[in-house]
Design a protein around this motif. Structure first.
Motif, PDB file in Angstrom:
ATOM      1  N   LYS A 244       0.838  -1.206   0.000  1.00  0.00           N
ATOM      2  CA  LYS A 244       0.000   0.000   0.000  1.00  0.00           C
ATOM      3  C   LYS A 244       0.870   1.253   0.000  1.00  0.00           C
ATOM      4  O   LYS A 244       0.576   2.227  -0.705  1.00  0.00           O
ATOM      5  CB  LYS A 244      -0.919  -0.016   1.219  1.00  0.00           C
ATOM      6  CG  LYS A 244      -1.979   1.062   1.187  1.00  0.00           C
ATOM      7  CD  LYS A 244      -2.992   0.846   2.288  1.00  0.00           C
ATOM      8  CE  LYS A 244      -4.093   1.877   2.161  1.00  0.00           C
ATOM      9  NZ  LYS A 244      -5.144   1.673   3.133  1.00  0.00           N
TER      10      LYS A 244
ATOM     11  N   LYS B 149       2.262   1.870  -3.413  1.00  0.00           N
ATOM     12  CA  LYS B 149       1.193   2.393  -4.280  1.00  0.00           C
ATOM     13  C   LYS B 149       0.989   3.887  -4.011  1.00  0.00           C
ATOM     14  O   LYS B 149       0.842   4.689  -4.953  1.00  0.00           O
ATOM     15  CB  LYS B 149      -0.096   1.618  -4.030  1.00  0.00           C
ATOM     16  CG  LYS B 149      -1.229   1.979  -4.962  1.00  0.00           C
ATOM     17  CD  LYS B 149      -2.442   1.104  -4.687  1.00  0.00           C
ATOM     18  CE  LYS B 149      -3.575   1.498  -5.599  1.00  0.00           C
ATOM     19  NZ  LYS B 149      -4.776   0.706  -5.339  1.00  0.00           N
ATOM     20  N   MET B 150       1.001   4.297  -2.743  1.00  0.00           N
ATOM     21  CA  MET B 150       0.812   5.711  -2.407  1.00  0.00           C
ATOM     22  C   MET B 150       1.993   6.553  -2.903  1.00  0.00           C
ATOM     23  O   MET B 150       1.798   7.677  -3.391  1.00  0.00           O
ATOM     24  CB  MET B 150       0.637   5.871  -0.885  1.00  0.00           C
ATOM     25  CG  MET B 150      -0.684   5.299  -0.382  1.00  0.00           C
ATOM     26  SD  MET B 150      -0.832   5.273   1.407  1.00  0.00           S
ATOM     27  CE  MET B 150      -0.896   6.983   1.784  1.00  0.00           C
TER      28      MET B 150
ATOM     29  N   LYS C 158       3.858   5.901  -5.496  1.00  0.00           N
ATOM     30  CA  LYS C 158       3.714   5.991  -6.953  1.00  0.00           C
ATOM     31  C   LYS C 158       2.655   7.033  -7.328  1.00  0.00           C
ATOM     32  O   LYS C 158       2.852   7.846  -8.252  1.00  0.00           O
ATOM     33  CB  LYS C 158       3.345   4.630  -7.538  1.00  0.00           C
ATOM     34  CG  LYS C 158       3.306   4.610  -9.047  1.00  0.00           C
ATOM     35  CD  LYS C 158       3.021   3.231  -9.539  1.00  0.00           C
ATOM     36  CE  LYS C 158       3.063   3.089 -11.028  1.00  0.00           C
ATOM     37  NZ  LYS C 158       2.375   3.996 -11.836  1.00  0.00           N
ATOM     38  N   GLN C 159       1.535   7.026  -6.598  1.00  0.00           N
ATOM     39  CA  GLN C 159       0.489   8.013  -6.868  1.00  0.00           C
ATOM     40  C   GLN C 159       1.004   9.432  -6.619  1.00  0.00           C
ATOM     41  O   GLN C 159       0.724  10.354  -7.395  1.00  0.00           O
ATOM     42  CB  GLN C 159      -0.746   7.749  -5.989  1.00  0.00           C
ATOM     43  CG  GLN C 159      -1.553   6.539  -6.400  1.00  0.00           C
ATOM     44  CD  GLN C 159      -2.681   6.254  -5.425  1.00  0.00           C
ATOM     45  OE1 GLN C 159      -2.730   6.781  -4.310  1.00  0.00           O
ATOM     46  NE2 GLN C 159      -3.607   5.400  -5.854  1.00  0.00           N
ATOM     47  N   GLY C 160       1.778   9.605  -5.541  1.00  0.00           N
ATOM     48  CA  GLY C 160       2.337  10.922  -5.242  1.00  0.00           C
ATOM     49  C   GLY C 160       3.326  11.355  -6.313  1.00  0.00           C
ATOM     50  O   GLY C 160       3.339  12.535  -6.722  1.00  0.00           O
ATOM     51  N   GLN C 161       4.140  10.420  -6.796  1.00  0.00           N
ATOM     52  CA  GLN C 161       5.095  10.737  -7.859  1.00  0.00           C
ATOM     53  C   GLN C 161       4.361  11.108  -9.144  1.00  0.00           C
ATOM     54  O   GLN C 161       4.750  12.057  -9.836  1.00  0.00           O
ATOM     55  CB  GLN C 161       6.021   9.539  -8.111  1.00  0.00           C
ATOM     56  CG  GLN C 161       7.181   9.852  -9.017  1.00  0.00           C
ATOM     57  CD  GLN C 161       8.106  10.903  -8.418  1.00  0.00           C
ATOM     58  OE1 GLN C 161       8.421  10.874  -7.237  1.00  0.00           O
ATOM     59  NE2 GLN C 161       8.511  11.864  -9.224  1.00  0.00           N
ATOM     60  N   ASP C 162       3.298  10.369  -9.475  1.00  0.00           N
ATOM     61  CA  ASP C 162       2.485  10.679 -10.660  1.00  0.00           C
ATOM     62  C   ASP C 162       1.889  12.077 -10.544  1.00  0.00           C
ATOM     63  O   ASP C 162       1.859  12.845 -11.514  1.00  0.00           O
ATOM     64  CB  ASP C 162       1.369   9.651 -10.849  1.00  0.00           C
ATOM     65  CG  ASP C 162       1.874   8.291 -11.305  1.00  0.00           C
ATOM     66  OD1 ASP C 162       3.036   8.202 -11.750  1.00  0.00           O
ATOM     67  OD2 ASP C 162       1.098   7.313 -11.188  1.00  0.00           O
ATOM     68  N   LEU C 163       1.418  12.433  -9.355  1.00  0.00           N
ATOM     69  CA  LEU C 163       0.842  13.760  -9.148  1.00  0.00           C
ATOM     70  C   LEU C 163       1.906  14.839  -9.361  1.00  0.00           C
ATOM     71  O   LEU C 163       1.643  15.857 -10.027  1.00  0.00           O
ATOM     72  CB  LEU C 163       0.258  13.858  -7.733  1.00  0.00           C
ATOM     73  CG  LEU C 163      -0.354  15.196  -7.339  1.00  0.00           C
ATOM     74  CD1 LEU C 163      -1.560  15.526  -8.199  1.00  0.00           C
ATOM     75  CD2 LEU C 163      -0.703  15.228  -5.886  1.00  0.00           C
TER      76      LEU C 163
END
Length: 151
Positions: A133, A136-137, A139-144
């Motif tokens: 988890k 995943k968080m 990766k989401q922060g990096q994408d943002l």
């Protein structure tokens, strides 16, 4: 005066409780110690008895370890005779370790460590899920952040 009688009754009652399991008895000639035990259980009871004996100018300990048969009363576990000529003066104390044979064994330090290790091992699945988890968080922060840079 009433308080004294109550204290005397308490002192008399305590040795009677200890005598129910094992007893160290000094002979009249003060050269022989006899260790007896009673087994109220339905299984053979492993028993260790330490008789702390007074000697002129010191003390000695008579140790007796033996299984006590089922239902026995005043079973003679052992007898110790003074051979060096110095008689005992008194039975100072009796320590009896005669646990209930049907009781579960007491936990040892090794058992406690194994239980702790098992708990840590059981917790590994939760740690893996938490790590997944977290990744995943991240990766989401990096994408943002990447999207913010493109704007």
């Amino acid at each position: 005066m009433k308080i004294w009688f109550g204290a005397a009754a308490l002192v008399v009652a305590c040795p009677a409780f200890a005598a129910d399991v094992a007893t160290c008895t000094l002979s009249a000639d003060k050269k022989t110690v006899t260790v007896t035990a009673s087994n109220p259980y339905s299984q053979v009871m492993a028993c260790e008895v330490n008789c702390h004996m007074g000697l002129p100018g010191g003390f000695a300990t008579v140790v007796c370890v033996k299984p006590v048969p089922v239902g026995s009363k005043d079973f003679v576990m052992c007898t110790s005779i003074v051979t060096d000529g110095h008689p005992y003066t008194q039975v100072k104390d009796t320590e009896a370790n005669c646990p209930d044979p049907s009781a579960p064994p007491a936990a040892t330090k090794a058992d406690t460590k194994e239980d702790a290790k098992d708990k840590d091992d059981d917790d590994d699945d939760d740690d893996a899920k938490a790590d997944e988890k977290m990744q995943k968080m991240i990766k989401q922060g990096q994408d943002l952040l990447d999207r913010q840079k493109r704007k």
